[in-house]
Design a protein around this motif. Structure first.
Motif, PDB file in Angstrom:
ATOM      1  N   LEU A  45       0.785  -1.262  -0.218  1.00 27.19           N
ATOM      2  CA  LEU A  45       0.067  -0.170  -0.052  1.00 27.19           C
ATOM      3  C   LEU A  45       1.085   1.185   0.075  1.00 27.19           C
ATOM      4  CD1 LEU A  45      -2.657  -0.795   2.391  1.00 27.19           C
ATOM      5  CD2 LEU A  45      -2.951  -1.019   0.211  1.00 27.19           C
ATOM      6  N   SER A  46       1.970   1.201   0.697  1.00 28.46           N
ATOM      7  CA  SER A  46       2.862   2.402   0.920  1.00 28.46           C
ATOM      8  C   SER A  46       3.392   2.730  -0.461  1.00 28.46           C
ATOM      9  CB  SER A  46       4.015   2.186   1.854  1.00 28.46           C
ATOM     10  OG  SER A  46       3.095   2.029   3.320  1.00 28.46           O
ATOM     11  N   ARG A  47       3.772   1.458  -1.098  1.00 27.97           N
ATOM     12  CA  ARG A  47       4.477   1.890  -2.538  1.00 27.97           C
ATOM     13  C   ARG A  47       3.596   2.249  -3.701  1.00 27.97           C
ATOM     14  NH1 ARG A  47       6.653  -2.929  -0.721  1.00 27.97           N
ATOM     15  NH2 ARG A  47       5.435  -4.179  -2.262  1.00 27.97           N
ATOM     16  N   THR A  48       2.245   1.660  -3.662  1.00 22.74           N
ATOM     17  CA  THR A  48       1.225   1.875  -4.838  1.00 22.74           C
ATOM     18  C   THR A  48       0.119   2.893  -4.436  1.00 22.74           C
ATOM     19  OG1 THR A  48       0.046   0.293  -3.896  1.00 22.74           O
ATOM     20  CG2 THR A  48       1.759  -0.418  -5.409  1.00 22.74           C
ATOM     21  N   GLN A  49      -0.006   3.373  -3.156  1.00 20.78           N
ATOM     22  CA  GLN A  49      -0.940   4.438  -2.909  1.00 20.78           C
ATOM     23  C   GLN A  49      -0.323   5.450  -2.045  1.00 20.78           C
ATOM     24  OE1 GLN A  49      -5.171   2.995  -2.616  1.00 20.78           O
ATOM     25  NE2 GLN A  49      -4.650   1.099  -2.970  1.00 20.78           N
ATOM     26  N   ASP A  50      -1.294   6.574  -1.925  1.00 18.93           N
ATOM     27  CA  ASP A  50      -0.867   7.521  -0.852  1.00 18.93           C
ATOM     28  C   ASP A  50      -1.468   7.003   0.544  1.00 18.93           C
ATOM     29  OD1 ASP A  50      -0.140   9.729   0.206  1.00 18.93           O
ATOM     30  OD2 ASP A  50      -0.954  11.090  -1.339  1.00 18.93           O
ATOM     31  N   PHE A  51      -0.665   6.224   1.202  1.00 18.17           N
ATOM     32  CA  PHE A  51      -0.987   5.482   2.489  1.00 18.17           C
ATOM     33  C   PHE A  51       0.061   5.655   3.320  1.00 18.17           C
ATOM     34  CE2 PHE A  51      -0.728   1.612   4.644  1.00 18.17           C
ATOM     35  CZ  PHE A  51      -1.779   1.695   5.632  1.00 18.17           C
ATOM     36  N   ARG A  52      -0.280   5.929   4.757  1.00 15.36           N
ATOM     37  CA  ARG A  52       1.095   5.835   5.386  1.00 15.36           C
ATOM     38  C   ARG A  52       0.378   5.519   6.894  1.00 15.36           C
ATOM     39  NH1 ARG A  52      -0.394  10.870   4.221  1.00 15.36           N
ATOM     40  NH2 ARG A  52       0.921  10.859   2.302  1.00 15.36           N
ATOM     41  N   VAL A  53       1.340   4.619   7.835  1.00 16.06           N
ATOM     42  CA  VAL A  53       0.841   4.380   9.133  1.00 16.06           C
ATOM     43  C   VAL A  53       1.765   5.621   9.936  1.00 16.06           C
ATOM     44  CG1 VAL A  53       1.218   2.790  11.037  1.00 16.06           C
ATOM     45  CG2 VAL A  53       0.481   1.894   8.681  1.00 16.06           C
TER      46      VAL A  53
END
Length: 318
Positions: free
Chosen positions: A177-185
């Protein structure tokens, strides 16, 4: 050739056909046009409903939350949100980077006549077209951010250690998710995980040149968190990408237009419905009948690949 778009769900009567006799392409084409299909008169039980949904699905997403209960010995089949209260319009898992493409509802027992309980639908494409021009421009220009607060076990159940999700995107779900979308924990502790997800407010629909509202910007389903209040709870804050509040005039326009376009499904026992969860918002009218019984499945489409699929795989539409 451009796909004809119709904002009315299609009512598909069996006309003596079995569900297995309907060509897959007929279903996909009808879904692309209407956004939702109500199947009536097919005489299926819950197991038959599950078999139909499996034809069009690569995997099912099971809710770990306590507001849904198992509906059979098939773990994927669950009740809808328990209780008799109404539910505002929303996209299922709309605040998640792994939103299921398809929603399936099956009516095991319809509410008694006059007691409410209709499932509500509103077409995101029709909503966008009726918005004020200034609202349309704001949505096209700005992205939405979800800031989610969840307990660690829920984060594992819906994302990081979900077997279905892992089979689709690989074992390192958070990394994918972090590589392919604008997603971060942004935070992990013993009491909560905080993760952020940014996505466009509107997207094109097929090749028809139309836009669709596709985010949970105006639902009242989310608890609005502050850092202290969100410990151990399920909370979501919805803002513009930069963290600023979405103006009331934008939200009010969305709500009013969506309300004007909402249609209700008056269930008959044995009905089932297929919904494009990237285009159609759904909700529920309050019911006074406690015996109303609707079960559901959330699935990843067999026709379209996830944005988080391995390198070389592409999403062809929704």
């Amino acid at each position: 050739m451009s796909q004809t778009i119709n904002d009315r769900p299609l009512l598909l009567h069996s006309q003596g056909r079995h569900a297995a006799d309907i060509p897959d392409d007929e279903i996909w084409d009808s879904l692309a046009s209407h956004g939702a299909i109500l199947f009536r008169g097919f005489g299926l039980d819950a197991d038959g409903f599950y078999d139909v949904a499996s034809r069009f699905s690569r995997g099912f997403l099971v809710s770990p939350f306590g507001d849904r209960k198992p509906a059979s010995d098939r773990n994927e089949l669950q009740t809808v949100t328990v209780g008799q209260a109404g539910l505002s319009l929303h996209f299922e898992y709309g605040n998640s980077p792994l939103r299921p493409d398809l929603l399936w509802f099956y009516c095991r027992k319809a509410a008694s006549e006059g007691t409410g309980g209709e499932t509500l639908l509103a077409d995101g494409a029709a909503i966008f077209e009726k918005l004020r021009p200034e609202t349309q421009e704001a949505l096209k220009a700005r992205r939405v951010m979800y800031r989610n607060f969840v307990p660690p076990d829920a984060f594992e159940a819906i994302l990081s250690k979900n077997e279905t999700v892992g089979s689709l995107v690989g074992p390192d779900v958070v990394g994918a998710l972090s590589r392919t979308q604008d997603f971060r924990v942004t935070e992990t502790s013993g009491s909560r995980v905080v993760f952020e997800f940014v996505a466009p407010s509107v997207r094109p629909i097929g090749d028809a040149g139309r836009m669709r509202v596709c985010q949970n910007m105006f639902t009242d389903a989310y608890k609005k968190p502050t850092d202290d209040e969100a410990d151990g709870s399920f909370s979501t804050l919805v803002t513009w990408e930069d963290g600023s509040e979405i103006p009331h005039e934008v939200l009010d326009d969305l709500k009013q237009v969506a309300r004007s376009l909402t249609r209700g499904i008056r269930w008959q026992t044995g009905d089932f419905v297929l919904i494009d969860n990237n285009r159609m918002l759904h909700g529920r009218n309050q019911t006074s009948d406690p015996t109303r019984d609707i079960v559901m499945l959330s699935s990843f489409s067999s026709r379209f690949r996830l944005d988080t699929a391995p390198v070389g795989a592409t999403r062809e539409g929704s």
